[in-house]
Design a protein around this motif. Structure first.
Motif, PDB file in Angstrom:
ATOM      1  N   ASP A   1      22.586  44.160  52.523  1.00 34.47           N
ATOM      2  CA  ASP A   1      23.265  44.188  51.225  1.00 34.47           C
ATOM      3  C   ASP A   1      22.189  44.325  50.154  1.00 34.47           C
ATOM      4  OD1 ASP A   1      24.716  43.909  48.921  1.00 34.47           O
ATOM      5  OD2 ASP A   1      25.867  42.154  49.589  1.00 34.47           O
TER       6      ASP A   1
ATOM      7  N   ASP B   1      22.486  51.050  56.675  1.00 32.83           N
ATOM      8  CA  ASP B   1      23.098  50.141  57.652  1.00 32.83           C
ATOM      9  C   ASP B   1      23.881  49.050  56.923  1.00 32.83           C
ATOM     10  OD1 ASP B   1      23.587  48.118  59.628  1.00 32.83           O
ATOM     11  OD2 ASP B   1      21.941  48.942  60.832  1.00 32.83           O
ATOM     12  N   GLY B   2      25.123  48.852  57.323  1.00 33.87           N
ATOM     13  CA  GLY B   2      25.981  47.877  56.670  1.00 33.87           C
ATOM     14  C   GLY B   2      25.509  46.440  56.784  1.00 33.87           C
ATOM     15  N   ARG B   3      24.532  46.209  57.646  1.00 29.98           N
ATOM     16  CA  ARG B   3      24.003  44.843  57.780  1.00 29.98           C
ATOM     17  C   ARG B   3      23.165  44.424  56.574  1.00 29.98           C
ATOM     18  NH1 ARG B   3      20.663  44.672  63.062  1.00 29.98           N
ATOM     19  NH2 ARG B   3      20.153  46.818  62.423  1.00 29.98           N
TER      20      ARG B   3
END
Length: 276
Positions: free
Chosen positions: A200, A196-198
């Motif tokens: 990092d 998920d790009g949320r």
């Protein structure tokens, strides 16, 4: 019959049930018996360090590489705990999808990078003239039976990939997806959740949202039977690879044993004041 992991299986036989597998500490696979433990890696690493120090001293250079500590090695190695994605619920509560690790140890690479250029040259050598790191490895390997460790790493990856296609695992993924949906998270598969790009994962900060999602992920992995099913299929494939390649695995075991014996003798001599 060819190696199951290498050739693939269109219609895999049902794996042996993974009775009692209820935590990441129980995810011990057949291949693990042929791999070095943190304690063994520390023995090999420290013997290698002593050989490097001795080699460099012969060239008039004094160095002090960082000692290898089995506790630190174990702490930075997740083992099989993330083989099937995040599966440690307590770790997920604390670290989300981030890999829980202590501060990076003073590795050989980091330590060597701080040395003067002439010293590094002697340490690493050239294509025409081996450096002390390579020479030390040759000493440890001398007399040991030849073994194909890259082949084992390849089989390790192949059994994981093939196990993921087993009907019991694909069925469990659907149950995981339903469980996650009920918890308010819509992902088609575990890989999508961690990707998920949320999140990092290259940054140390972990959001509460990530922790909450990862906790639900791991909880659903266990309640859906995904971890147990994947582990069972994986273990079954590994047993087949070992059965079909007995000679290769005998060589791996002999190679590790012989290198450890040599390393242990070198360390005993060093501690007795005979090396260096």
């Amino acid at each position: 019959m060819t190696t199951a992991a290498a050739c693939g299986i269109d219609e895999p036989a049902p794996p042996t049930p993974a009775r009692g597998v209820a935590s990441v500490s129980e995810l011990v696979l057949p291949f693990d018996a042929y791999k070095s433990t943190p304690e063994q890696r520390a023995v090999l690493g420290n013997a290698h360090n002593h050989l490097v120090v001795r080699c460099m001293r012969k060239q008039g250079i004094t160095i002090k590489p960082p000692a290898e500590d089995p506790v630190t090695i174990a702490a930075v190695d997740p083992g099989n705990s993330r083989r099937y994605g995040v599966a440690d619920t307590e770790a997920a509560r604390l670290h989300g999808y981030h890999l829980a690790r202590p501060p990076s140890p003073d590795t050989t690479g980091a330590w060597a990078g701080k040395l003067p250029k002439p010293t590094r040259h002697r340490l690493y050598g050239t294509a025409a003239d081996r450096g002390c790191l390579d020479r030390a490895t040759l000493v440890l390997d001398k007399g040991a039976r030849k073994a194909d460790w890259p082949w084992l790493s390849l089989q390790d990856s192949l059994t994981l990939e093939q196990a993921a296609k087993h009907p019991s695992v694909t069925a469990a993924v659907k149950r995981w997806q339903s469980c996650m949906s009920q918890a308010g998270h819509s992902y088609p598969a575990p890989e999508a959740a961690i990707a998920d790009g949320r999140w990092d994962l290259d940054e140390p900060a972990v959001t509460e949202d990530e922790k909450q999602t990862a906790t639900a992920d791991t909880t659903c992995k266990w309640s859906s039977g995904l971890v147990a099913a994947w582990y069972a299929a994986d273990a079954e494939l590994q047993r087949a690879v070992i059965r079909d390649n007995a000679g290769r695995f005998d060589a791996l075991r002999a190679n590790l044993r012989q290198r450890l014996n040599r390393a242990s003798r070198l360390l005993a001599e060093h501690e007795g004041g005979q090396v260096g």
